[in-house]
Design an enzyme around this catalytic site. Structure first.
Site, PDB file in Angstrom:
ATOM      1  N   CYS A  43     -19.565 -11.151   5.733  1.00  0.00           N
ATOM      2  CA  CYS A  43     -19.065 -11.021   7.250  1.00  0.00           C
ATOM      3  C   CYS A  43     -20.286 -11.218   7.644  1.00  0.00           C
ATOM      4  O   CYS A  43     -19.993 -12.458   8.925  1.00  0.00           O
ATOM      5  CB  CYS A  43     -18.638  -9.803   7.519  1.00  0.00           C
ATOM      6  SG  CYS A  43     -20.393  -8.946   7.338  1.00  0.00           S
ATOM      7  N   CYS A  65     -20.559   0.016  -8.708  1.00  0.00           N
ATOM      8  CA  CYS A  65     -21.704  -0.799  -8.952  1.00  0.00           C
ATOM      9  C   CYS A  65     -21.892  -1.198  -7.738  1.00  0.00           C
ATOM     10  O   CYS A  65     -22.753  -1.943  -7.196  1.00  0.00           O
ATOM     11  CB  CYS A  65     -21.848  -1.780 -10.077  1.00  0.00           C
ATOM     12  SG  CYS A  65     -20.998  -1.185 -11.494  1.00  0.00           S
ATOM     13  N   CYS A 114      -0.304   3.610   3.364  1.00  0.00           N
ATOM     14  CA  CYS A 114       0.746   3.384   4.151  1.00  0.00           C
ATOM     15  C   CYS A 114       2.059   3.065   4.405  1.00  0.00           C
ATOM     16  O   CYS A 114       2.990   2.953   5.367  1.00  0.00           O
ATOM     17  CB  CYS A 114       0.745   1.344   4.528  1.00  0.00           C
ATOM     18  SG  CYS A 114      -1.442   0.846   4.886  1.00  0.00           S
ATOM     19  N   HIS A 174     -22.289  -4.377  10.257  1.00  0.00           N
ATOM     20  CA  HIS A 174     -20.487  -5.077  10.053  1.00  0.00           C
ATOM     21  C   HIS A 174     -20.728  -6.089  10.696  1.00  0.00           C
ATOM     22  O   HIS A 174     -22.195  -6.042  12.100  1.00  0.00           O
ATOM     23  CB  HIS A 174     -19.873  -5.225   9.722  1.00  0.00           C
ATOM     24  CG  HIS A 174     -18.582  -5.605  10.099  1.00  0.00           C
ATOM     25  ND1 HIS A 174     -17.917  -6.827   8.700  1.00  0.00           N
ATOM     26  CD2 HIS A 174     -17.736  -5.775  10.409  1.00  0.00           C
ATOM     27  CE1 HIS A 174     -17.055  -7.100   9.084  1.00  0.00           C
ATOM     28  NE2 HIS A 174     -16.553  -6.853  10.725  1.00  0.00           N
ATOM     29  N   CYS A 186      -5.326   5.075 -12.558  1.00  0.00           N
ATOM     30  CA  CYS A 186      -4.181   5.712 -12.063  1.00  0.00           C
ATOM     31  C   CYS A 186      -2.788   4.889 -11.868  1.00  0.00           C
ATOM     32  O   CYS A 186      -2.011   4.964 -11.559  1.00  0.00           O
ATOM     33  CB  CYS A 186      -4.618   6.838 -11.546  1.00  0.00           C
ATOM     34  SG  CYS A 186      -5.113   6.850  -9.830  1.00  0.00           S
ATOM     35  N   CYS A 243       0.663  -1.287  -0.344  1.00  0.00           N
ATOM     36  CA  CYS A 243       0.037  -0.199   0.016  1.00  0.00           C
ATOM     37  C   CYS A 243       1.002   1.250  -0.062  1.00  0.00           C
ATOM     38  O   CYS A 243       1.595   1.439   1.040  1.00  0.00           O
ATOM     39  CB  CYS A 243      -1.166   0.058   0.374  1.00  0.00           C
ATOM     40  SG  CYS A 243      -2.323   1.538   1.400  1.00  0.00           S
ATOM     41  N   CYS A 251      -4.302  -0.826   0.388  1.00  0.00           N
ATOM     42  CA  CYS A 251      -5.106  -1.843   0.763  1.00  0.00           C
ATOM     43  C   CYS A 251      -6.201  -1.247   1.118  1.00  0.00           C
ATOM     44  O   CYS A 251      -7.649  -0.437   0.935  1.00  0.00           O
ATOM     45  CB  CYS A 251      -4.472  -1.681   2.763  1.00  0.00           C
ATOM     46  SG  CYS A 251      -5.468   0.015   3.453  1.00  0.00           S
ATOM     47  N   HIS A 264      -7.458   2.172   2.285  1.00  0.00           N
ATOM     48  CA  HIS A 264      -6.826   3.474   1.251  1.00  0.00           C
ATOM     49  C   HIS A 264      -7.302   3.243   0.250  1.00  0.00           C
ATOM     50  O   HIS A 264      -7.486   4.477  -0.644  1.00  0.00           O
ATOM     51  CB  HIS A 264      -5.536   3.613   1.371  1.00  0.00           C
ATOM     52  CG  HIS A 264      -4.892   3.698   2.839  1.00  0.00           C
ATOM     53  ND1 HIS A 264      -3.770   3.048   3.486  1.00  0.00           N
ATOM     54  CD2 HIS A 264      -4.415   5.264   3.211  1.00  0.00           C
ATOM     55  CE1 HIS A 264      -2.915   3.892   4.606  1.00  0.00           C
ATOM     56  NE2 HIS A 264      -4.423   4.986   4.692  1.00  0.00           N
TER      57      HIS A 264
END
Length: 826
Positions: free
Chosen positions: A205, A119, A51, A761, A77, A48, A82, A90
């Site tokens: 989850c 989507c 990070c 969650h 780009c 990342c 992450c 991120h």
């Protein structure tokens, strides 16, 4: 010659794929090959960028020991960030940054899948040539620029040497432990029990939280090993008493869902993998329930029910195929006689599935008429209990039964209070938006009246139970008094002396309406819930306390020991003629009466009945005092109290009592025209647990409907580590020793839902502990110990997909529970 049309060119569909994913409309805007190629020159892969700039990348030694978060590559780009399962997210923040053109398409550098943030769904890159070329280019660049093992610097070599030293030390420690294990008997310690993370397959989850708790159920793993054994031979008792030898069947291998579940539990116990990907198990669940396909928000309790019901259905299918093979018929076409034989053997239910042996319990609904004190029992099996959660607003809406009167004002008030229950009927779409307010109000009132009339009809019909719709079990027992009925209907009574507890049986059969005096009538009735429910109508009367248990309603309507039954014009069957010759000795006290009507030896195929008395006052008794939990409204005990509370059936909910109806027809106020009017009386009703399951699953109904809206109740419900279920069990609860007045359960799993209904969650709290030997003996062998085993100590873990963290018990008890998993302490 005109030009050929190219816009209507169709893409060939792959028949092998189960579902056809819709084409993403953002591929053209989300791709930029020029910028992507420039960004991938001399780039560090699978790291990342944000990070790294924030100095949050750890040392390489720590990095290799811990699991890395998944990294996603922006196809606009070339930004690497992450995923949403990490703490920083991120990649998602990069997409949310406002720009002139959306950076919505990202590529996973772990499994090379493409995701569109707009989507909020996975994109099949094989459906677009441009997207497929970009993915192939990125994969080639990643394979070329990754360093080979030979091109390692001195720092990496030193790290490898340290690793080798650690591995050699670990091997020596393992050898020591193995030697210690050989000398001492093997004991499962909590430190050896591993808790692993589960990969999120795309908004799964809800699935991961449930599977974490099931993986910490040792009894399930042990029983699945027994189920997987090939060549298992099972004996089924014959449904006909004339056949004395049981039927031996050879079970086939279990179904795909059961095998996937067993494979998943084995992977969770391996020490090599730090993170498990339950892709096979989830795909099998989606095949059973298509609603879980896709990446939508789902409910974990529904997932648990579909999973357990699917495995139970596969077990029943195994037994049915084994019975067919035992009869020597493996073809698909079956004659009617063989079909009836298979159904009779299946109704015996002598082989409960492993799901019922672990999670299965039984509820008993007791209804008593206030006038004649006739008691009827309805038994219903359950895999989990859905408990009501009352918030502050609903708690204030209490109705006093004493003030209820049959007035128009009360009916209007009742219709307003029942608005929440009828919200699915009165949808907004039913009323056109262009109509006036007056017409809308008129339409609403009309819908209320129709819904209210429909509810009344359902309640009236729900009080009568169809005799042919009930699945029953033969139950021959030794009783105090035996009455043999011959073909002429004569009854001989024999008296013996047995204690009253000997006559109360723990198997339930039937659907027989009340037997009052010499004549009784069986109404054909409708059960709105389950056609295979077992119903036990305990007919307790102050005059002649009698209880009738039928073993086969379909046969008894055809022939009752030679007394043929007459069928009325409305389809009801009258068996009163079959009992006209049944006379009891007047010298006997009603509390001492216990009659068994045995089938005649010369009449094959006749069924067994028994008539047993019971005190009506003990029908609503529990194993322990329950009034203590009525005050604490924020506890799981209070939710159980509300679930099993004593209800009063009044006004529109009155009971259709057959005994009172019979008395009115035979009494002085009988109708001269001979018309039979039904008598509705006030009654009491209570639902209690009559069979305590080895593993108790409690579901808190936090998602509720308020009018046309759905809401979540965020109220904290206290739940204990040790739960006593005795205040909510019947006095003669099965699987409980006679002298025990406590039914203890230990908490080992919690499913928590955080967030709102639209965006939330699921996480899990699981307790890694040693296996309960007494519980294993109960499930595997049916042994009920007399003494309680101490609660197994262990360590609690909080699991959020791949993230696993040890937590104290206080954090678990302060969580906002949605599902609770308790195991029986024996």
């Amino acid at each position: 010659m005109g030009k050929k049309r190219t816009k209507g060119k169709t893409v060939p569909i792959d028949d092998s794929s189960e579902t056809l994913e819709p084409m993403c409309r953002h591929i053209r805007k989300g791709l930029e090959q020029g910028n992507l190629k420039k960004a991938l020159v001399n780039v560090e892969w699978n790291i990342c960028q944000d990070c790294k700039t924030d100095n949050k990348v750890k040392d390489k030694a720590e990095e290799e020991t811990e699991e890395k978060p998944s990294v996603w590559l922006c196809l606009k780009c070339g930004h690497q960030g992450c995923g949403r399962n990490s703490q920083e997210q991120h990649a998602l923040k990069h997409y949310l940054t406002p720009r002139s053109e959306p950076h919505c398409l990202v590529l996973s550098l772990d499994n090379w899948s493409v995701w569109c943030y707009i989507c909020d769904n996975e994109v099949q890159y094989c459906s677009s040539n441009q997207l497929g070329q970009v993915v192939d280019y990125v994969r080639k660049q990643a394979s070329i620029t990754t360093p080979k093992p030979a091109e390692k610097d001195n720092g990496n070599i030193e790290l490898e040497n340290k690793k080798l030293e650690k591995e050699s030390k670990n091997e020596q420690e393992r050898e020591k432990k193995e030697n210690m294990a050989k000398e001492n008997p093997p004991m499962n310690s909590p430190s050896q029990i591993t808790v692993k993370g589960l990969s999120n397959l795309g908004n799964t989850c809800f699935f991961n939280a449930v599977m974490q708790n099931l993986s910490q159920t040792p009894v399930l793993r042990e029983l699945l090993k027994e189920v997987k054994m090939s060549g298992t031979i099972v004996k089924i008792e014959p449904p006909d008493l004339a056949l004395t030898e049981p039927l031996e069947i050879n079970l086939e291998p279990p179904g795909p869902l059961t095998l996937a579940m067993s494979q998943f539990l084995n992977e969770m116990q391996e020490t090599k993998k730090g993170i498990v990907t339950p892709k096979e198990l989830f795909s099998q669940v989606c095949k059973k329930a298509v609603r879980f396909k896709g990446y939508q928000q789902q409910d974990s309790q529904e997932l648990l029910r579909y999973l357990l019901d699917g495995m139970r259905a596969e077990e029943h299918q195994r037994v049915s195929k084994g019975i067919l093979k035992a009869f020597g018929n493996s073809t698909e076409k079956l004659d009617e006689e063989l079909k009836n034989k298979v159904k009779d053997y299946e109704k015996k239910k002598s082989i409960p599935s492993f799901v019922d042996r672990i999670f299965g319990g039984e509820l008993t609904s007791t209804i008593m008429c206030d006038q004649c004190r006739t008691v009827s029992l309805v038994h219903e099996s359950f895999l989990d209990l859905s408990l009501p959660v009352l918030d502050d607003q609903s708690g204030k809406k209490s109705v006093n039964d004493k003030n209820l009167k049959k007035t128009m004002e009360d009916e209007d008030q009742d219709s307003e209070e029942e608005k929440d229950n009828d919200s699915y009927i009165k949808e907004r779409s039913d009323i056109p938006s262009g109509t006036s307010k007056h017409l809308q109000k008129k339409a609403k009132k009309q819908a209320k009246k129709q819904a209210k009339n429909q509810r009344r009809q359902q309640k009236i019909q729900g009080k009568v139970l169809h005799l042919n719709d009930i699945c029953t079990i033969d139950h021959p027992e030794d009783n105090e008094y035996e009455a043999e009925m011959s073909l002429q209907g004569e009854v001989n009574i024999k008296s013996n002396h047995i204690s009253q507890e000997g006559v109360m049986h723990k198997e339930y059969c039937v659907n027989q309406k009340d037997l009052n005096g010499q004549e009784k009538m069986i109404e054909s009735v409708t059960d709105n819930q389950k056609p295979t429910e077992e119903v036990d109508m305990k007919n307790i009367n102050m005059d002649n306390d009698l209880e009738v248990l039928t073993s086969s309603p379909t046969e008894c309507t055809r022939n009752l020991n030679g007394a043929y039954l007459t069928e009325a014009s409305n389809g009801e069957v009258d068996i009163s003629n079959g009992f006209k010759n049944l006379n009891l000795n007047a010298a006997l006290h009603p509390d001492e009466i216990n009659i068994e009507i045995l089938n005649d030896s010369h009449t094959p195929g006749t069924k067994v009945y028994e008539v047993v008395n019971e005190d009506p006052e003990t029908a609503f008794c529990t194993l322990a005092n329950r009034e203590v939990f009525n005050t604490d409204e924020c506890s799981i005990q209070h939710c159980l109290y509300q679930f099993t509370r004593n209800e009063k059936l009044r006004d529109a909910n009155k009971l259709l009592c057959e005994v009172c109806t019979r008395r009115q027809c035979n009494g002085p106020k009988a109708n001269m025209k001979g018309e039979r009017k039904h008598v509705y009386t006030n009654a009491k009703k209570q639902m209690l647990i009559s069979l305590a399951p080895p593993v108790l699953t409690l579901h808190l109904k936090r998602f509720q409907q308020a009018g046309f809206n759905l809401r979540k109740v965020n109220k904290h419900i206290k739940f204990p580590e040790i739960l006593d279920l005795a205040p909510f069990c019947t006095l003669k609860c099965k699987n409980v020793a006679e002298e025990n007045t406590r039914v203890l359960y230990s908490l080992y799993g919690v499913v928590e839902h955080s967030g709102t209904m639209r965006s939330g969650h699921y996480t899990a709290y699981a307790k890694a502990r040693t296996a309960n030997s007494h519980l294993s003996n109960l499930v595997l062998h049916g042994d009920i110990p007399q003494d309680f085993e101490m609660e197994s100590k262990g360590q609690w873990f909080h699991i959020s997909d791949t993230h696993v963290q040890a937590v104290p018990t206080t954090k678990v008890l302060n969580s906002q529970a949605y599902l609770l998993f308790y195991e029986r302490i024996l």
